[in-house]
Design a protein around this motif. Structure first.
Motif, PDB file in Angstrom:
ATOM      1  N   GLU A 294       5.505  -6.984   3.501  1.00  0.00           N
ATOM      2  CA  GLU A 294       5.933  -7.770   4.655  1.00  0.00           C
ATOM      3  C   GLU A 294       5.716  -9.245   4.352  1.00  0.00           C
ATOM      4  O   GLU A 294       4.638  -9.647   3.903  1.00  0.00           O
ATOM      5  CB  GLU A 294       5.142  -7.364   5.901  1.00  0.00           C
ATOM      6  CG  GLU A 294       5.633  -8.038   7.170  1.00  0.00           C
ATOM      7  CD  GLU A 294       4.977  -7.466   8.407  1.00  0.00           C
ATOM      8  OE1 GLU A 294       4.565  -8.257   9.272  1.00  0.00           O
ATOM      9  OE2 GLU A 294       4.873  -6.224   8.492  1.00  0.00           O
ATOM     10  N   ARG A 295       6.739 -10.039   4.587  1.00  0.00           N
ATOM     11  CA  ARG A 295       6.662 -11.470   4.314  1.00  0.00           C
ATOM     12  C   ARG A 295       6.023 -12.213   5.484  1.00  0.00           C
ATOM     13  O   ARG A 295       5.917 -11.691   6.586  1.00  0.00           O
ATOM     14  CB  ARG A 295       8.062 -12.039   4.057  1.00  0.00           C
ATOM     15  CG  ARG A 295       8.747 -11.465   2.823  1.00  0.00           C
ATOM     16  CD  ARG A 295      10.129 -12.073   2.645  1.00  0.00           C
ATOM     17  NE  ARG A 295      10.822 -11.533   1.493  1.00  0.00           N
ATOM     18  CZ  ARG A 295      10.697 -12.016   0.261  1.00  0.00           C
ATOM     19  NH1 ARG A 295       9.904 -13.064   0.047  1.00  0.00           N
ATOM     20  NH2 ARG A 295      11.348 -11.472  -0.746  1.00  0.00           N
ATOM     21  N   GLY A 296       5.623 -13.443   5.214  1.00  0.00           N
ATOM     22  CA  GLY A 296       5.128 -14.310   6.279  1.00  0.00           C
ATOM     23  C   GLY A 296       3.631 -14.223   6.480  1.00  0.00           C
ATOM     24  O   GLY A 296       2.914 -13.493   5.792  1.00  0.00           O
ATOM     25  N   ARG A 297       3.150 -15.002   7.482  1.00  0.00           N
ATOM     26  CA  ARG A 297       1.724 -15.056   7.774  1.00  0.00           C
ATOM     27  C   ARG A 297       1.208 -13.667   8.162  1.00  0.00           C
ATOM     28  O   ARG A 297       1.795 -12.980   8.994  1.00  0.00           O
ATOM     29  CB  ARG A 297       1.471 -16.040   8.921  1.00  0.00           C
ATOM     30  CG  ARG A 297      -0.016 -16.253   9.237  1.00  0.00           C
ATOM     31  CD  ARG A 297      -0.172 -17.185  10.426  1.00  0.00           C
ATOM     32  NE  ARG A 297       0.365 -18.503  10.122  1.00  0.00           N
ATOM     33  CZ  ARG A 297      -0.332 -19.471   9.527  1.00  0.00           C
ATOM     34  NH1 ARG A 297      -1.594 -19.249   9.173  1.00  0.00           N
ATOM     35  NH2 ARG A 297       0.219 -20.648   9.294  1.00  0.00           N
ATOM     36  N   GLY A 298       0.113 -13.284   7.567  1.00  0.00           N
ATOM     37  CA  GLY A 298      -0.477 -11.979   7.848  1.00  0.00           C
ATOM     38  C   GLY A 298       0.179 -10.834   7.105  1.00  0.00           C
ATOM     39  O   GLY A 298      -0.237  -9.683   7.241  1.00  0.00           O
ATOM     40  N   GLY A 299       1.228 -11.145   6.345  1.00  0.00           N
ATOM     41  CA  GLY A 299       1.930 -10.099   5.607  1.00  0.00           C
ATOM     42  C   GLY A 299       1.295  -9.829   4.255  1.00  0.00           C
ATOM     43  O   GLY A 299       0.244 -10.359   3.915  1.00  0.00           O
ATOM     44  N   GLY A 300       1.946  -8.990   3.471  1.00  0.00           N
ATOM     45  CA  GLY A 300       1.438  -8.644   2.153  1.00  0.00           C
ATOM     46  C   GLY A 300       1.951  -7.284   1.719  1.00  0.00           C
ATOM     47  O   GLY A 300       3.062  -6.887   2.069  1.00  0.00           O
ATOM     48  N   ILE A 301       1.121  -6.560   0.988  1.00  0.00           N
ATOM     49  CA  ILE A 301       1.501  -5.268   0.413  1.00  0.00           C
ATOM     50  C   ILE A 301       0.507  -4.211   0.860  1.00  0.00           C
ATOM     51  O   ILE A 301      -0.698  -4.466   0.946  1.00  0.00           O
ATOM     52  CB  ILE A 301       1.498  -5.340  -1.130  1.00  0.00           C
ATOM     53  CG1 ILE A 301       2.443  -6.445  -1.619  1.00  0.00           C
ATOM     54  CG2 ILE A 301       1.898  -4.001  -1.745  1.00  0.00           C
ATOM     55  CD1 ILE A 301       2.301  -6.730  -3.096  1.00  0.00           C
ATOM     56  N   ARG A 302       1.001  -3.013   1.137  1.00  0.00           N
ATOM     57  CA  ARG A 302       0.114  -1.891   1.412  1.00  0.00           C
ATOM     58  C   ARG A 302       0.866  -0.590   1.148  1.00  0.00           C
ATOM     59  O   ARG A 302       2.086  -0.570   0.988  1.00  0.00           O
ATOM     60  CB  ARG A 302      -0.389  -1.912   2.854  1.00  0.00           C
ATOM     61  CG  ARG A 302       0.652  -1.510   3.889  1.00  0.00           C
ATOM     62  CD  ARG A 302       0.015  -1.276   5.245  1.00  0.00           C
ATOM     63  NE  ARG A 302       0.995  -0.812   6.215  1.00  0.00           N
ATOM     64  CZ  ARG A 302       0.683  -0.417   7.449  1.00  0.00           C
ATOM     65  NH1 ARG A 302      -0.570  -0.453   7.851  1.00  0.00           N
ATOM     66  NH2 ARG A 302       1.626   0.007   8.272  1.00  0.00           N
ATOM     67  N   LEU A 303       0.108   0.495   1.108  1.00  0.00           N
ATOM     68  CA  LEU A 303       0.670   1.838   0.999  1.00  0.00           C
ATOM     69  C   LEU A 303       0.681   2.444   2.388  1.00  0.00           C
ATOM     70  O   LEU A 303      -0.293   2.309   3.133  1.00  0.00           O
ATOM     71  CB  LEU A 303      -0.182   2.698   0.059  1.00  0.00           C
ATOM     72  CG  LEU A 303       0.332   4.093  -0.302  1.00  0.00           C
ATOM     73  CD1 LEU A 303       1.626   4.006  -1.091  1.00  0.00           C
ATOM     74  CD2 LEU A 303      -0.725   4.837  -1.110  1.00  0.00           C
TER      75      LEU A 303
END
Length: 244
Positions: A59-68
């Protein structure tokens, strides 16, 4: 002997999966710091997980990132190198038997396990698969007299086969004759449920086939052996066998 590089790679991948399964989205910089790896290595690990079917979300943007996806998977398993090899081979054998029930996902499971190996070990597992041959089911007259070998004996034979170590066996022939000989377990054949070893026999200096349930004792005596061409053994087993 357990392969250290395989253990390290598996441990790192298990840690990565555990981190990604948390509710928090991870920045790649934080994942690199947690795992002590480079950006390039992290991207390669993520790409291999995706190819193996792991549902990785980003997920892009503030608070985003990568997860499973947190709803995916089972609790972490601890498997040794040999356990994973045997599991992959067992799945391949089941797939070759073409059972109509409870086998629809075998290929996908096998591929996911296969992805856990470094490339050189994938080649080693592929070479082992070529040495395991599957034929038709054994006849009723043979099955009726079949007695499964003890676990310790089977483990000894399997280790000698996988490690290409010479094996001393006490063997009882169909006529009841007992002999002790040193063999090289070059190939193993399955006429369900009967296993055979296609071996180079040091006593006879020629290829021989041995039914595993007729082996009364077995001992690894050391001495790594080289694989001989399959053509050496063609004359002692039916061409209807196929490798897994």
């Amino acid at each position: 002997m357990i392969n250290t590089s395989f253990e390290q790679r598996t441990e790192r991948r298990n840690r990565l999966i555990g981190l990604l399964r948390s509710e928090t989205y991870w920045k790649t910089s934080d994942l690199r710091e947690q795992l002590g790896i480079s950006q390039r290595t992290l991207m390669r690990e993520l790409a291999e997980l995706k190819r193996a079917g792991y549902p990785i979300e980003s997920e892009r943007g503030r608070g985003g990132g990568i997860r499973l996806n947190g709803r995916w998977g089972v609790d972490r398993l601890q498997l040794s190198h040999h356990e994973v090899v045997e599991l992959i081979l067992s799945l391949a054998i089941m797939e070759s038997l073409q059972s109509p029930l409870l086998t629809s996902n075998l290929k996908a499971i096998k591929q996911k396990l296969f992805q856990a190996f470094p490339q050189e070990q994938r080649s080693a597992v592929s070479n082992i698969r070529k040495r395991i041959m599957i034929g038709s089911n054994a006849g009723d007259n043979i099955v009726s007299r079949y007695i499964a070998p003890e676990h310790a004996l089977s483990e000894c034979i399997a280790e000698a086969f996988l490690e290409q170590s010479c094996l001393e066996i006490d063997y009882q022939s169909d006529s009841g004759e007992h002999t002790t000989r040193v063999i090289e377990a070059q190939y193993i054949l399955l006429n369900w449920p009967i296993w055979y070893i296609t071996a180079w026999d040091h006593l006879r200096k020629s290829p021989r086939m041995f039914r595993i349930d007729r082996i009364k004792n077995a001992r690894i005596v050391g001495g790594y052996f080289q694989l001989k061409p399959i053509e050496v053994f063609i004359g002692i087993y039916t061409p209807y066998y196929k490798s897994i």
